[in-house]
Design an enzyme around this catalytic site. Structure first.
Site, PDB file in Angstrom:
ATOM      1  CE  LYS A  27      43.925  32.777  47.140  1.00  0.00           C
ATOM      2  NZ  LYS A  27      44.513  32.753  45.919  1.00  0.00           N
ATOM      3  CB  SER A 102      42.157  30.392  43.853  1.00  0.00           C
ATOM      4  OG  SER A 102      43.589  31.176  44.016  1.00  0.00           O
ATOM      5  CB  SER A 126      44.496  33.424  41.768  1.00  0.00           C
ATOM      6  OG  SER A 126      44.281  32.069  41.152  1.00  0.00           O
TER       7      SER A 126
END
Length: 282
Positions: A27, A102, A126
């Site tokens: 990420k 996210s 997330s």
């Protein structure tokens, strides 16, 4: 270069680690020295970290190969991965739908088999939510189990790094590699020795027909009440029935203050974020 280095170690008969040859996506709010770390923001578009985060170092030390970075809502503040400053990520099963967020880029990449596993970060769901949306396994470890060193903060008392994989076994293996003990660069990291979580998994053949006998589970009634799609409620109840068939007892309990959880989270998380970014200059 990472793959070449691993090949050379294998040729020399050296131990290359539990993740040897496994390809990872990271990420884009987790620092790595061999790629940009933008956190989905134009403010950090050209930012290249001079160091690897603790978890990226652990992946490389265990023989994993870092392929690249994945999209996210800007600074991890979102739940759809539509709020990146660069591009919108789609759900690989139906591009008309969102992948969640996210960590939607990590969940999508794993669902598409673009990598063996990915890392995400979880402040208020997330990792878990996009994993659910994309049909993969997302794990939020206990807070402090993994070092947050090298993670671009959202709300530091909530932030947790964790793996996204295609199976529970893979998640256990990756978590074992990431859990490398205390990190003096993160004061909230637990002083734990390396744990081989995958060694504690048991094959279904090990159990009798009721492997969950004696276990008691609860479903909070307010989570399947008004405002929740009928299809979602049906799946939850089907899962409860499956647990009962495996021997568990499933109770329905009420938590009248459950609806206060989300506003309380936003008060706390956004207060922390406001304070952090007030004192941060990019």
């Amino acid at each position: 270069m990472q793959a070449v280095s691993i090949d050379e170690k294998i040729c020399r008969g050296e131990d290359t680690g539990i993740l040897t040859g496994a390809v990872f996506a990271i990420k884009d709010n987790i620092c790595s020295s061999d790629d940009y770390t933008s956190s989905g923001s134009k403010l950090l578009e050209a930012h290249q970290s001079p160091y690897d985060s603790n978890v990226v170092s652990a992946i490389k030390a265990a023989g994993g190969i870092v392929l690249g970075k994945t999209n996210l809502d800007e600074f991890g503040m979102g739940s759809t991965t539509e709020n990146s400053a660069f591009r919108t990520t789609r759900n690989p099963w139906d591009i008309r739908r969102i992948p969640g967020g996210s960590s939607g880029g990590s969940a999508s990449a794993v669902a598409l088999n673009q990598c063996a596993a990915a890392l995400g970060s979880d402040t208020g769901g997330s990792i878990r939510q996009p994993a659910s949306f994309c049909g993969v396994v997302g794990l939020k470890p206990t807070y402090g189990l993994l070092s947050r060193h090298g993670l671009v903060a959202y709300a530091s008392s909530f932030d947790t790094i964790g793996p996204v994989t295609t199976s529970v076994e893979d998640s256990a293996i990756v978590l074992s590699a990431l859990c490398s003990g205390h990190d003096h660069l993160d004061s909230t990291a637990q002083n734990t020795r390396s744990i081989q979580f995958h060694d504690h998994l048991k094959d279904l053949d090990h159990f009798n027909s009721k492997p969950l006998s004696g276990k008691r589970l609860a479903i909070i009634q307010e989570t399947i009440g008004p405002g929740v799609q009928d299809g979602v409620v049906q799946r939850v109840l089907e899962a409860a029935n499956q647990f009962e068939r495996l021997g568990a007892r499933v109770d329905f309990v009420s938590c009248p203050t459950f609806h206060l959880g989300l506003p309380a989270y936003y008060i706390l998380a956004l207060s922390e974020a406001s304070r952090y970014y007030q004192n941060t200059t990019y």
